[in-house]
Design a protein around this motif. Structure first.
Motif, PDB file in Angstrom:
ATOM      1  N   GLY A 183     -55.703 -93.050  14.050  1.00 50.05           N
ATOM      2  CA  GLY A 183     -54.502 -93.684  14.590  1.00 50.05           C
ATOM      3  C   GLY A 183     -54.781 -94.914  15.422  1.00 50.05           C
ATOM      4  N   ALA A 184     -55.901 -95.576  15.161  1.00 46.76           N
ATOM      5  CA  ALA A 184     -56.295 -96.750  15.937  1.00 46.76           C
ATOM      6  C   ALA A 184     -55.642 -98.021  15.392  1.00 46.76           C
TER       7      ALA A 184
ATOM      8  N   LEU B 122     -51.739 -95.155   2.790  1.00 50.00           N
ATOM      9  CA  LEU B 122     -51.242 -95.058   4.167  1.00 50.00           C
ATOM     10  C   LEU B 122     -49.878 -95.736   4.251  1.00 50.00           C
ATOM     11  N   PRO B 123     -48.849 -95.095   3.735  1.00 54.84           N
ATOM     12  CA  PRO B 123     -47.543 -95.749   3.627  1.00 54.84           C
ATOM     13  C   PRO B 123     -46.889 -96.107   4.959  1.00 54.84           C
ATOM     14  N   GLU B 124     -47.299 -95.454   6.042  1.00 52.81           N
ATOM     15  CA  GLU B 124     -46.671 -95.718   7.335  1.00 52.81           C
ATOM     16  C   GLU B 124     -47.422 -96.770   8.158  1.00 52.81           C
TER      17      GLU B 124
ATOM     18  N   GLN C 179     -41.737-111.136   5.578  1.00 57.08           N
ATOM     19  CA  GLN C 179     -40.342-110.962   5.982  1.00 57.08           C
ATOM     20  C   GLN C 179     -39.573-110.052   5.029  1.00 57.08           C
ATOM     21  N   GLU C 180     -40.147-109.796   3.866  1.00 56.62           N
ATOM     22  CA  GLU C 180     -39.481-108.963   2.865  1.00 56.62           C
ATOM     23  C   GLU C 180     -39.816-107.486   3.002  1.00 56.62           C
ATOM     24  N   ASN C 181     -40.711-107.143   3.921  1.00 57.58           N
ATOM     25  CA  ASN C 181     -41.172-105.760   4.048  1.00 57.58           C
ATOM     26  C   ASN C 181     -41.339-105.431   5.529  1.00 57.58           C
ATOM     27  N   GLU C 182     -40.620-104.443   6.012  1.00 58.42           N
ATOM     28  CA  GLU C 182     -40.648-104.122   7.438  1.00 58.42           C
ATOM     29  C   GLU C 182     -41.998-103.564   7.886  1.00 58.42           C
ATOM     30  N   ARG C 183     -42.845-103.188   6.944  1.00 61.85           N
ATOM     31  CA  ARG C 183     -44.176-102.693   7.308  1.00 61.85           C
ATOM     32  C   ARG C 183     -45.187-103.820   7.460  1.00 61.85           C
TER      33      ARG C 183
END
Length: 212
Positions: A38-39, A125-127, A160-164
């Protein structure tokens, strides 16, 4: 199979072998001292590799440095399975593209390779959020400023097209009042950052980091 082939585009045996010592060193260090889960993981070329004060600069976050000097974006794609994904970072800060433009890759190639990197990370790692640190202006590569600007523009639009995804625009504040690179932020070689340059990056990155 096609995706794997695309990931290795332009990566011949000698090109891959060039980085093997660096990548193996990261893996060996991880076995001895496993990286924190989680780094915030920093990856990319020498501007990351030379950032020796990451832990002190971001004391509220566990940080991992995965910079290998001279690398291009496609190298971070190729070796993500070995030095990025196993760490399961909460956020990735990527600085690459500088050497790509210097090697005469086009801005659209920079975008394509960043898209590959993001896709490869998010498959596993989708998140995980990915921040692209804008390709910096420098005295040493001022002749390349137009393709650098265009590469930054293309990547910014994609982010800008992807919030991730996140585009961290260090570019404007690295120019002086005359629109030239600020020498006070650069090392003697006119290319890499000095301490003041890293302090500027630190200030621009910190607001985007996950809460401790």
């Amino acid at each position: 199979m096609a995706a794997a082939t695309e990931n290795l585009r332009g990566q011949t045996g000698p090109a891959l072998a060039r980085w093997e010592a660096d990548i193996s060193a990261f893996e060996a260090a991880d076995k001895t001292n496993p990286p924190p889960q989680g780094a915030v993981l920093f990856v990319g070329s020498s501007s990351i590799r030379l950032w020796k004060t990451l832990a002190a600069d971001f004391p509220d976050h566990p940080v991992i440095n995965r910079g290998f000097g001279g690398s291009q974006l496609i190298d971070s794609v190729t070796f993500a399975d070995r030095i990025v994904l196993p760490c399961q970072p909460k956020m990735i800060l990527l600085y690459a593209g500088d050497n790509d433009i210097a090697a005469k890759k086009t801005p659209s190639q920079v975008l394509t390779d960043f898209r590959l990197f993001a896709q490869k990370v998010h498959q596993k790692l989708p998140e995980t959020r990915i921040g692209f640190i804008a390709i910096k202006p420098s005295l040493a590569r001022w002749s390349l400023i137009e393709p650098i600007k265009e590469a930054n523009r293309l990547v910014k639009v994609y982010c800008q097209e992807n919030e991730r995804l996140l585009f961290i625009d260090v570019f404007p504040l690295m120019l002086d009042a005359d629109g030239q690179p600020r020498s006070d932020l650069l090392a003697a070689d006119g290319l890499h950052l000095n301490r003041k340059g890293y302090e500027l990056w630190m200030a621009l990155i910190k607001p985007h980091l996950p809460k401790p």
